[in-house]
Design a protein around this motif. Structure first.
Motif, short mmCIF file in Angstrom:
data_model
loop_
_atom_site.label_atom_id
_atom_site.label_comp_id
_atom_site.label_asym_id
_atom_site.label_seq_id
_atom_site.Cartn_x
_atom_site.Cartn_y
_atom_site.Cartn_z
N THR A 64 0.84 -1.21 0.00
CA THR A 64 0.00 0.00 0.00
C THR A 64 0.87 1.25 0.00
O THR A 64 0.60 2.22 -0.73
CB THR A 64 -0.93 0.00 1.22
OG1 THR A 64 -1.74 -1.19 1.19
CG2 THR A 64 -1.84 1.21 1.22
N GLU A 65 1.92 1.24 0.80
CA GLU A 65 2.84 2.38 0.83
C GLU A 65 3.60 2.50 -0.49
O GLU A 65 3.93 3.63 -0.93
CB GLU A 65 3.83 2.22 1.99
CG GLU A 65 3.17 2.25 3.36
CD GLU A 65 2.46 3.58 3.63
OE1 GLU A 65 2.96 4.63 3.19
OE2 GLU A 65 1.39 3.54 4.28
N GLU A 66 3.88 1.39 -1.14
CA GLU A 66 4.56 1.43 -2.44
C GLU A 66 3.69 2.13 -3.49
O GLU A 66 4.21 2.86 -4.35
CB GLU A 66 4.90 0.01 -2.91
CG GLU A 66 5.96 -0.70 -2.08
CD GLU A 66 7.35 -0.14 -2.32
OE1 GLU A 66 7.53 0.68 -3.26
OE2 GLU A 66 8.27 -0.51 -1.57
N ILE A 67 2.39 1.94 -3.43
CA ILE A 67 1.49 2.63 -4.35
C ILE A 67 1.55 4.13 -4.12
O ILE A 67 1.65 4.92 -5.07
CB ILE A 67 0.04 2.11 -4.18
CG1 ILE A 67 -0.05 0.65 -4.60
CG2 ILE A 67 -0.93 2.95 -4.99
CD1 ILE A 67 -1.42 0.04 -4.36
N HIS A 138 0.14 -4.94 -5.22
CA HIS A 138 -0.71 -4.89 -4.02
C HIS A 138 -1.81 -5.95 -4.10
O HIS A 138 -2.07 -6.66 -3.11
CB HIS A 138 -1.33 -3.50 -3.90
CG HIS A 138 -2.32 -3.38 -2.77
ND1 HIS A 138 -1.96 -3.37 -1.44
CD2 HIS A 138 -3.69 -3.30 -2.78
CE1 HIS A 138 -3.03 -3.27 -0.68
NE2 HIS A 138 -4.08 -3.24 -1.46
N GLU A 139 -2.44 -6.07 -5.27
CA GLU A 139 -3.46 -7.11 -5.44
C GLU A 139 -2.84 -8.50 -5.31
O GLU A 139 -3.46 -9.42 -4.76
CB GLU A 139 -4.12 -6.96 -6.81
CG GLU A 139 -4.93 -5.69 -6.99
CD GLU A 139 -6.11 -5.61 -6.04
OE1 GLU A 139 -6.67 -6.68 -5.72
OE2 GLU A 139 -6.46 -4.49 -5.61
N LEU A 140 -1.62 -8.64 -5.81
CA LEU A 140 -0.94 -9.93 -5.73
C LEU A 140 -0.65 -10.30 -4.27
O LEU A 140 -0.89 -11.44 -3.85
CB LEU A 140 0.36 -9.87 -6.53
CG LEU A 140 1.16 -11.17 -6.68
CD1 LEU A 140 0.33 -12.24 -7.36
CD2 LEU A 140 2.44 -10.92 -7.46
N HIS A 141 -0.15 -9.34 -3.49
CA HIS A 141 0.13 -9.61 -2.08
C HIS A 141 -1.17 -9.87 -1.31
O HIS A 141 -1.20 -10.72 -0.40
CB HIS A 141 0.87 -8.43 -1.45
CG HIS A 141 2.31 -8.34 -1.88
ND1 HIS A 141 3.21 -9.36 -1.71
CD2 HIS A 141 3.01 -7.34 -2.48
CE1 HIS A 141 4.39 -9.00 -2.18
NE2 HIS A 141 4.29 -7.78 -2.65
N THR A 142 -2.22 -9.14 -1.67
CA THR A 142 -3.51 -9.36 -1.02
C THR A 142 -4.02 -10.77 -1.29
O THR A 142 -4.50 -11.46 -0.38
CB THR A 142 -4.54 -8.33 -1.50
OG1 THR A 142 -4.07 -7.00 -1.21
CG2 THR A 142 -5.88 -8.53 -0.81
#
Length: 447
Positions: A64-67, A138-142
């Motif tokens: 999330t912070e990377e986004i 982010h979607e991948l980690h989620t």
């Protein structure tokens, strides 16, 4: 009298053995208050406290912070600088370096304070591509976190069902031991009366000893399953978890195979992860192709400097100077340097797309296997229930015929063993059906 004393001694030893087992179990349970937990309650504790899930949660938070960091690249770059220096004497060697130079007057103090800014207008849409990449990550980690939750829940269900099965086995074998002890008393009495041989007493004693060793093994299985479950829930090792009783009702497959397969292709964690990884490969190709695009941006800077030696005539005064404009750059060498990079990215995308198709094949195979194995497990329950009824009737007949001197002790012991084994098989079949159902749900992403 010798036989009577021997039987009495054996029964006393049996009583002491069972007392030690019960006492040891009671001593282990004193340290922590036993808690009766259903499987859903175990899952709630696992999701809340499991370390693997927490680690995946940290990765989701970091993505999330990377986004946000990628989006911040759209903001202008602003910098400041300050410089201070001392200039040495200006020596002019008019007669050569071996002679003393002629010193010319110079300004020995030099300093500069200023700032600059740059706003990117266009860089081949690399900034937008990077934002999209971070969103996909982010979607991948989620999704990987969701997969971890599902896997840990399946693991917790496995340990819970192992514990449930071992407790059911323990109850069955304790009842069997009690029945064996009653039979041993009757056999000892028949031997005293001269009706049966001493070998009958020895064989019955041997079988009872084996059952007690099996009970000790089951107690160890319970302790091992308890610890595994406690570790998943992040509970102390000595916390005693009592599962709900083994239910006779089992979940049933209400949908067709095609319906489960359709759900898996939409909701399976493997499917979603593979889709996100394919999107990343596509973005990588797009990013590599953008290397041949120009870069355009606005720039501005302003600085106070001393002395004024940038423009003629020079002056020993503080001066301020600023510039602003538009900057464009284009890497001509990218046309031949980027050619092979694009080829590599295209090959990696093709490989990733083929991997995605292979993942779909694997999901289809897993759904089919899970569906068939679950139905097989449900059929095994029906067969096991029939076997228990037949073994009970067989044990009743053989018991009556043995004590009426119409069958051998081997027939009696074998019927007892068969009855206990069919009861074990029934309990194990119920547990296996539940586990197969959870594995099917995990495969389609619905656990």
């Amino acid at each position: 009298m010798n036989i009577i004393n021997q039987c009495q001694r054996y029964l006393a030893c049996t009583f002491i053995f069972l007392t030690l087992i019960i006492g040891n179990a009671a001593a282990q349970s004193v340290s922590k208050t036993p808690s009766v937990l259903g499987l859903n309650e175990v899952w709630e504790k696992v999701i809340q406290h499991n370390k693997t899930i927490k680690i995946e949660g940290f990765r989701v938070a970091a993505s999330t912070e990377e986004i946000l960091d990628a989006k911040a690249e759209r903001l202008p770059e602003i910098g400041t600088e300050a410089e201070y220096g001392r200039v040495s004497n200006f020596g002019l060697f008019t007669k050569g370096i071996l002679h003393k130079p002629e010193l010319l007057p110079v300004e020995h103090t030099l300093y500069k304070v200023g700032g600059d800014a740059y706003l990117n207008l266009y860089n081949g849409r690399k900034t937008r591509t990077n934002i999209s990449r971070q969103q996909i990550l982010h979607e991948l980690h989620t999704e990987r976190r969701n997969e971890s939750v599902s896997e840990v829940k399946l693991q917790a269900a496995t340990y819970y069902l192992d514990l449930q099965r071992s407790i059911a086995f323990k109850s069955l074998i304790q009842n069997n031991i009690a029945d064996q002890e009653r039979q041993l008393k009757e056999i000892c009495q028949l031997h005293i009366n001269g009706v049966v041989l001493k070998s009958d007493v020895l064989r019955a004693t041997l079988q009872l000893s084996r059952q007690k060793l099996a009970l000790e093994e089951i107690n160890n299985d319970i302790a091992i399953a308890q610890q595994k479950l406690n570790i998943l829930m992040d509970e102390p090792d000595d916390q005693v978890v009592i599962p709900e009783p083994l239910s006779a009702s089992q979940p049933s497959v209400l949908l067709k195979y095609e319906d489960y397969l359709a759900q898996a292709m939409q909701r399976s964690h493997q499917q979603k992860i593979s889709e996100e990884e394919t999107k990343l490969s596509k973005l990588n190709l797009k990013d590599v192709k953008a290397n041949v695009n120009p870069k355009i941006g606005l720039y501005a800077n302003y600085a106070y400097s001393y002395p004024q030696i940038q423009f003629y005539p020079y002056a020993n005064y503080l001066y301020g100077l600023g510039t602003a404009g538009i900057k464009a750059s284009f890497a001509v060498d990218a046309f031949y340097h980027n050619k092979h990079k694009v080829k590599v990215a295209q090959i990696e995308l093709q490989s990733r797309e083929m991997e995605h198709l292979r993942t779909q094949d694997l999901i289809r195979q897993q759904v089919n296997e899970g569906y068939l194995r679950y139905n097989e497990a449900m059929n095994r329950i029906q067969v096991a229930e029939t076997n228990v009824l037949q073994a009970q009737e067989s044990a009743r007949i053989v018991t009556n015929t043995y004590f009426n001197q119409l069958s051998l002790v081997t027939d009696l012991l074998e019927s007892n063993t068969q009855l206990l084994q069919t009861q074990f098989d029934l309990a194990a079949a119920k547990i296996a059906a539940q586990l197969q159902y959870f594995q099917l749900l995990n495969t389609i992403g619905n656990l």
